[in-house]
Write a protein that holds these residues in place. Structure first.
Motif, mmCIF file in Angstrom:
data_model
loop_
_atom_site.group_PDB
_atom_site.id
_atom_site.type_symbol
_atom_site.label_atom_id
_atom_site.label_comp_id
_atom_site.label_asym_id
_atom_site.label_seq_id
_atom_site.Cartn_x
_atom_site.Cartn_y
_atom_site.Cartn_z
ATOM 1 N N THR A 1 2.715 26.815 34.379
ATOM 2 C CA THR A 1 3.953 26.505 33.647
ATOM 3 C C THR A 1 4.315 25.032 33.858
ATOM 4 O O THR A 1 4.695 24.330 32.916
ATOM 5 C CB THR A 1 5.109 27.402 34.161
ATOM 6 O OG1 THR A 1 4.697 28.757 34.082
ATOM 7 C CG2 THR A 1 6.373 27.204 33.336
ATOM 8 N N ARG B 1 11.567 30.543 29.347
ATOM 9 C CA ARG B 1 10.251 30.659 28.691
ATOM 10 C C ARG B 1 10.382 30.379 27.191
ATOM 11 O O ARG B 1 9.566 29.694 26.601
ATOM 12 C CB ARG B 1 9.673 32.066 28.884
ATOM 13 C CG ARG B 1 9.305 32.398 30.314
ATOM 14 C CD ARG B 1 7.909 31.950 30.613
ATOM 15 N NE ARG B 1 7.468 32.367 31.919
ATOM 16 C CZ ARG B 1 6.660 31.645 32.698
ATOM 17 N NH1 ARG B 1 6.239 30.474 32.300
ATOM 18 N NH2 ARG B 1 6.282 32.086 33.853
ATOM 19 N N THR C 1 12.377 27.227 34.980
ATOM 20 C CA THR C 1 11.383 28.187 34.481
ATOM 21 C C THR C 1 10.212 28.299 35.458
ATOM 22 O O THR C 1 9.644 29.375 35.644
ATOM 23 C CB THR C 1 10.887 27.763 33.081
ATOM 24 O OG1 THR C 1 12.025 27.519 32.256
ATOM 25 C CG2 THR C 1 10.044 28.838 32.432
#
Ligand SMILES: [Fe+2]
Length: 372
Positions: free
Chosen positions: A187, A239, A229
């Protein structure tokens, strides 16, 4: 001066929109090749959902699931050969940047005689390709929007971009639910790639009023949402916002190109397998310091938008420190001794031409030194 704005034919954004794949591609034919990575889309269930949705509309799908990181010209040749042998009507990429770039180049080069490496080395061609559909399960590459494919050339040991106006996805699905299974590291890495796209787009020599609006919006969305996140895997709203931010970033930089952080990141990926977004994360603040001499005003506009009283590079350094990533190139696997090769490869990219401040070889060396 003229500005050309080019976006994919259609983009569907939203949770569970992958289940609408079949109904949206039925117009392209009844047989397709799905290009994906080796494991994650199978493990997350995304691949099965895509196949099911195609089946419901009577579309036969073959699956090529051998794409790894840093795709090279040989894997594109393999996909081209399979697609031609099986006479598929269109290609769908379901995966990160590697799967998307592989399928995009393969779909665009179908019908051509030469191996992919020749086109990467700028052999001219008349487009005869088939439609390319993009479904990214990460938020970062923007490859579902852009016209180019970044490939590794093992002969030169470098990564280069191959681009054509017809390479752009005919249709893209951006479904935030596909990103739920990303690890905190992935991420962070993909998010920093997206952020680097928009920061470099905002200051690109090709930026225009439309791309600047898109870029500023994406910079805000990504900087506000990335750290939270990464820290909380189950942050559904985060997200979704990261998927929005990455997609909007793609819309901006597909028009403007990127800059010298991207140019340097490519040889770092090719030589030391430093993930692209990680290289961008380490390079970006240093590149901003380098460029600030000529685009102080633009960086001021960015910090004003973020409500930050200070320099943009300082804001970013503080943010990047909170991410679970190596903070220097050395920590990321860089070894001294190949500077000349890095400098040469940096100047062999398109991105360097869009950088707002002219870059010389000594500048690339100085930027590298500050990142090791
Ligand atoms: Fe990138």
């Amino acid at each position: 001066m003229q500005s050309i704005l080019q976006f994919p034919g259609k983009i569907i954004f939203g949770e569970n929109t992958i289940d609408q794949l079949g109904e949206n591609v039925v117009e392209y034919g009844n047989k397709c090749l799905l290009v994906t990575g080796q494991k994650s889309t199978r493990q997350s269930g995304a691949l099965q959902r895509a196949v099911e949705s195609l089946k419901e509309k009577g579309i036969e799908s073959l699956c090529f699931s051998k794409v790894k990181g840093e795709p090279d010209c040989a894997i594109v040749d393999e996909v081209r050969a399979l697609a031609e042998k099986e006479k598929v009507d269109f290609l769908i990429a379901l995966g990160g940047g590697s799967a998307l770039d592989t399928a995009k180049a393969a779909a665009g080069l179908i019908g051509q005689d030469l191996p992919t490496v020749d086109y990467l080395n700028k052999a001219p061609f008349e487009y005869k390709g088939i439609p390319f559909i993009a479904i990214p399960p990460t938020s970062g590459t923007g490859s579902e929007i852009t016209l180019n494919s970044v490939l590794y050339n093992p002969v030169t040991g470098n990564k280069k971009s191959i681009a054509h106006p017809c390479f752009q996805a005919r249709f893209s699905i951006v479904d935030p639910t596909l990103t739920y299974s990303m690890s905190p590291e992935l991420t962070a890495i993909t998010g920093m790639d997206a952020l680097t796209h928009v920061v470099e787009s905002y200051t690109s020599l090709k930026a225009n009023e439309v791309t600047k609006v898109l870029a500023l919006k994406a910079i805000k969305i990504i900087t506000v949402n990335l750290v939270e996140t990464v820290k909380n895997k189950n942050n559904i709203e985060g997200r979704k916002m990261m998927a929005w931010g990455s997609m909007i970033a793609g819309m901006a930089f597909a028009q403007t190109g990127v800059g010298v952080a991207h140019s340097i990141s490519h040889p770092l990926g090719a030589l030391f397998q430093i993930p692209h977004g990680l290289a961008c994360a380490i390079l970006l603040p240093v590149v901003i310091d380098y460029n600030s001499q000529v685009c102080m005003e633009k960086y001021q506009e960015i910090v004003d938008e973020l409500g930050y009283k200070g320099e943009f590079s300082a804001y970013l350094r503080k943010m990047i420190k909170q991410l679970p990533l190596p903070q220097t190139l050395t920590e990321a696997g860089y070894k001294e001794g190949q500077e000349e090769q890095i400098v040469t490869a940096t100047f062999d990219t398109r991105s360097i031409k869009n950088n707002p401040r002219m870059v010389e070889e000594k500048d690339v060396r100085a930027i590298l030194e500050k990142c090791v």
